[in-house]
Design a protein around this motif. Sequence first.
Motif, PDB file in Angstrom:
ATOM      1  N   SER A 125      13.597  77.540  42.662  1.00 40.63           N
ATOM      2  CA  SER A 125      13.229  76.702  42.021  1.00 40.63           C
ATOM      3  C   SER A 125      11.270  76.279  42.688  1.00 40.63           C
ATOM      4  N   PRO A 126      10.935  75.553  41.377  1.00 42.81           N
ATOM      5  CA  PRO A 126       9.521  75.232  41.968  1.00 42.81           C
ATOM      6  C   PRO A 126       9.610  74.372  43.429  1.00 42.81           C
ATOM      7  N   GLY A 127       8.645  74.770  44.397  1.00 49.16           N
ATOM      8  CA  GLY A 127       8.871  73.705  45.459  1.00 49.16           C
ATOM      9  C   GLY A 127       9.032  74.267  46.694  1.00 49.16           C
ATOM     10  N   MET A 128      10.458  75.089  46.212  1.00 47.32           N
ATOM     11  CA  MET A 128      11.033  74.965  47.423  1.00 47.32           C
ATOM     12  C   MET A 128      10.657  76.786  48.306  1.00 47.32           C
ATOM     13  N   GLU A 129      10.722  76.858  49.696  1.00 47.96           N
ATOM     14  CA  GLU A 129      10.168  77.911  50.328  1.00 47.96           C
ATOM     15  C   GLU A 129      10.769  78.952  50.314  1.00 47.96           C
ATOM     16  N   PHE A 130      10.034  80.278  49.786  1.00 47.69           N
ATOM     17  CA  PHE A 130      10.354  81.158  49.459  1.00 47.69           C
ATOM     18  C   PHE A 130      10.382  82.710  50.907  1.00 47.69           C
ATOM     19  N   LYS A 134      11.679  89.406  51.823  1.00 50.62           N
ATOM     20  CA  LYS A 134      12.595  89.797  50.327  1.00 50.62           C
ATOM     21  C   LYS A 134      12.243  89.564  48.809  1.00 50.62           C
ATOM     22  N   THR A 135      11.378  89.086  48.871  1.00 48.70           N
ATOM     23  CA  THR A 135      10.896  88.996  47.237  1.00 48.70           C
ATOM     24  C   THR A 135      10.734  90.274  47.014  1.00 48.70           C
ATOM     25  N   ILE A 136       9.824  90.534  47.991  1.00 48.33           N
ATOM     26  CA  ILE A 136       8.883  92.049  47.304  1.00 48.33           C
ATOM     27  C   ILE A 136       9.628  93.083  47.794  1.00 48.33           C
ATOM     28  N   GLU A 137      10.766  93.046  48.319  1.00 56.94           N
ATOM     29  CA  GLU A 137      12.246  93.820  48.379  1.00 56.94           C
ATOM     30  C   GLU A 137      12.539  93.454  47.049  1.00 56.94           C
ATOM     31  N   ARG A 138      12.732  93.351  46.583  1.00 57.54           N
ATOM     32  CA  ARG A 138      13.629  92.489  45.149  1.00 57.54           C
ATOM     33  C   ARG A 138      12.728  93.607  43.870  1.00 57.54           C
ATOM     34  N   MET A 139      11.237  92.884  43.961  1.00 55.84           N
ATOM     35  CA  MET A 139      10.085  93.358  43.177  1.00 55.84           C
ATOM     36  C   MET A 139      10.440  94.943  43.040  1.00 55.84           C
ATOM     37  N   ILE A 140      10.318  95.644  44.604  1.00 57.77           N
ATOM     38  CA  ILE A 140      10.493  97.110  44.666  1.00 57.77           C
ATOM     39  C   ILE A 140      11.611  97.526  44.068  1.00 57.77           C
ATOM     40  N   ARG A 150       9.100  86.502  37.962  1.00 58.13           N
ATOM     41  CA  ARG A 150       9.041  85.769  37.316  1.00 58.13           C
ATOM     42  C   ARG A 150       9.822  84.852  38.563  1.00 58.13           C
ATOM     43  N   TYR A 151      10.497  83.873  37.819  1.00 59.61           N
ATOM     44  CA  TYR A 151      11.173  82.839  38.757  1.00 59.61           C
ATOM     45  C   TYR A 151      12.432  83.758  39.617  1.00 59.61           C
ATOM     46  N   GLU A 152      13.129  84.360  38.826  1.00 53.65           N
ATOM     47  CA  GLU A 152      13.996  84.987  38.935  1.00 53.65           C
ATOM     48  C   GLU A 152      14.008  85.177  40.313  1.00 53.65           C
ATOM     49  N   ASP A 153      12.435  86.379  39.888  1.00 58.53           N
ATOM     50  CA  ASP A 153      12.365  87.360  40.876  1.00 58.53           C
ATOM     51  C   ASP A 153      12.360  87.345  41.950  1.00 58.53           C
ATOM     52  N   ILE A 154      11.449  85.649  42.585  1.00 59.14           N
ATOM     53  CA  ILE A 154      11.699  85.372  44.430  1.00 59.14           C
ATOM     54  C   ILE A 154      12.611  84.635  45.245  1.00 59.14           C
ATOM     55  N   VAL A 155      13.455  84.928  45.367  1.00 55.47           N
ATOM     56  CA  VAL A 155      13.954  85.175  46.491  1.00 55.47           C
ATOM     57  C   VAL A 155      13.230  83.844  47.602  1.00 55.47           C
ATOM     58  N   ALA A 156      13.911  82.468  47.454  1.00 59.19           N
ATOM     59  CA  ALA A 156      13.999  81.159  48.304  1.00 59.19           C
ATOM     60  C   ALA A 156      15.036  80.806  49.948  1.00 59.19           C
ATOM     61  N   SER A 157      14.272  80.596  50.415  1.00 56.80           N
ATOM     62  CA  SER A 157      13.950  80.282  51.910  1.00 56.80           C
ATOM     63  C   SER A 157      15.286  78.862  51.687  1.00 56.80           C
ATOM     64  N   ASP A 158      16.610  78.905  52.031  1.00 53.58           N
ATOM     65  CA  ASP A 158      17.026  77.478  52.356  1.00 53.58           C
ATOM     66  C   ASP A 158      17.922  77.359  53.681  1.00 53.58           C
ATOM     67  N   LYS A 159      17.104  76.389  54.266  1.00 52.84           N
ATOM     68  CA  LYS A 159      17.447  76.870  56.130  1.00 52.84           C
ATOM     69  C   LYS A 159      18.389  75.093  55.551  1.00 52.84           C
ATOM     70  N   ARG A 160      19.809  75.400  56.645  1.00 58.45           N
ATOM     71  CA  ARG A 160      20.302  74.556  56.525  1.00 58.45           C
ATOM     72  C   ARG A 160      21.390  73.780  58.067  1.00 58.45           C
TER      73      ARG A 160
END
Length: 328
Positions: A125-130, A134-140, A150-160
């Motif tokens: 989602s906009p504003g998140m770290e990505f 992994k995003t490049i791997e998904r595009m390939i 597109r937004y759905e192609d971007i893999v976001a990183s969520d550190k909990r």
Amino acid sequence: MTSEFEKARVLHQREFINLDYDKIKEIANYYLINGDLNGLLALSNYSQILVAELISASGFPERAILSMERDPEAAVKLYRQVRWKLNERSRSLFKRLIAKIVIKISSGDSRGFSVNSKEYSVAYSPGMEFDLEKTIERMIEKCKKVDEMRYEDIVASDKRKRDKSLIMILDSSGSMTGKKILIAMMIAAIASHKLRSGRYGVVGFNSTAFVIKSPAENKDSVKVIEEILDLVPIGYTNISDGLKKGLEISYHLKNPKYLLITDGEYNVGEDPRKVARRFKNLCVIHTRGKRDSRGSVLCKEIARIGGSKYFVIDDIKQIQRVMKSILD
């Protein structure tokens, strides 16, 4: 001259008797200046007082400190051999020096893993770290060009954030010496370094159990390491009492992990396998003893009953891998 000292290094205790005091003192001074900790250990088997007096009078030259960093096991053995013969200032300095070296080594060895947070791949989602890789791997995988992203192609990183707690239960009976104490010190150093936002506690046991650090206590890590270093290997091995004390000091913690460090040679108290049934996550690090088969069987059974893992550590180089597995 050097060859004479090298020959003296391998002399047995009875052969040192043939040398006069001044010659032995000269050899000891040579070892200290050149940082030969094993040479000092050999001499201390003949005269702890002589080696202790030399250290008390001279302190530690640079080569000796460098040798401690290269061989902390020899430093631990030498300290525990001569500590009660050192003057108070030198004993405190020697102990503090070893504790800081252990923390330095342990902190460096444990850089490769984190326990206070875990990274997850989630929808972007906009504003998140990505995560670029992994995003490049998904595009390939989707055979897409960059301008088709597109937004759905971007893999976001969520550190909990993860609050973790660890209770160390340390065997300090008569069989726990030298390398075994160093292993315990390094594990405590890693725990104090990695669990900054969590909590850790340390219990020791021989004939009875005692608390070195409660999880609620804000105790300096150097002080904790010093107290482990100064444990006197005496008494019987009452593993069950150590386990009970570990449960006692952690009743208020949420899902703590427990780590029993022992050679498994219990000889007093209740069968520790019965107490292990009260645990949900009890790891066991087996420090091999003389009667290894019996200790190994018991340690494996305690870990199995306690619902967790069994490890063997013979070399300090294995500690980082084991602690990563325990704390992950």
